[in-house]
Design an enzyme around this catalytic site. Structure first.
Site: not given
Length: 258
Positions: A61-62, A88, A139, A141, A152, A156
């Protein structure tokens, strides 16, 4: 095809979708590739198609700062350096802000934003030695608001501005930092859109090229930004969206309300 022979690349979130396509493209271009996600089994499925001598699996888990630092150091030690970090890994949480749970908020910000900072912090000394680069996945978004996706979009947007800020900070060290900003692209995260013919048709009508993205559509631009061809490119957030963001300055990927 660009040549990354002898170069070493980490691709987080590379067990499926965009990340897997990026990893495969780097591998096909000769790079040593470090695969990362939380699922070792899924990573092993991707690695099965790659050269075993040039592939390393690091499951974890980063958003855990200890693991993120270990991932960077393990990759650099294994392949003798690091030339590119592709951040990513990401998750999405949809719905009105009034309905968001605390745990969902924490999870999304941990993975989408904080993990990038942990990874960059650990990677910079290695990238400074190699004259390497970071490529983040933002994104469309993150270029503007989005219906029902406030959290979200905020995360982003943070990725996009983090990319620009790091480019300014790290340029003096010879490290470039860029990002791609995809629109809806076929992946596990977008299953709900691709499984809804009506929704997909309405979304497709907003895209100049009249189709959503495929993972391979994103991989090529990532390799360009990581390559010597982009040696004078830094601080760029590149829309990879079939022309969606060209529509009246409206980048929203889900701006298709009744």
């Amino acid at each position: 095809m660009r040549d990354f022979s002898g170069k070493s690349v980490i691709v987080t979130g590379s067990s499926s979708g965009i990340g897997a396509a990026i990893a495969r493209r780097f591998a096909a271009s000769g790079a040593n590739v470090v695969l990362n996600s939380r699922s070792r089994n899924d990573l092993e499925s991707v690695a099965a198609d790659l050269d075993a001598d040039r592939t390393l699996i690091c499951a974890g888990d980063v958003s855990d700062p200890v693991f993120a630092a270990n991932l960077i150091d393990t990759a650099a030690d294994h392949f003798g350096g690091l030339d590119c970090l592709v951040c990513n890994a990401g998750v999405a949480v949809n719905g009105p802000v009034t309905e968001l749970e605390d745990a969902d908020i924490d999870k999304l910000l941990d993975i989408n934003v904080k993990a990038l900072i942990y990874l960059a912090r650990a990677a910079v000394p290695h990238l400074e030695k190699s004259g390497g680069s970071i490529v983040n996945t933002s994104s469309v978004s993150g270029l503007g608001g989005d219906w029902g996706m406030a959290l979200y979009a905020a995360s982003k947007g943070a990725v996009s501005n983090l990319t620009r800020a790091l480019a300014l900070e790290l340029g003096v060290k010879g490290v470039r930092v860029n990002a791609v900003a995809p629109t809806t692209t076929r992946s596990d995260m977008s299953e709900g859109i691709f499984d809804n013919d009506k929704l997909l048709a309405r979304f497709r009508d907003r895209i100049a090229l009249r189709r959503p993205g495929e993972p391979e559509d994103i991989a090529g631009p990532v390799l360009f930004l990581a390559s010597e061809d982009a040696g004078f490119v830094t601080g760029v957030v590149l829309p990879v969206d079939g022309g969606l963001s060209a529509s009246n300055g409206q980048p929203n990927m889900m701006a298709i309300g009744d």
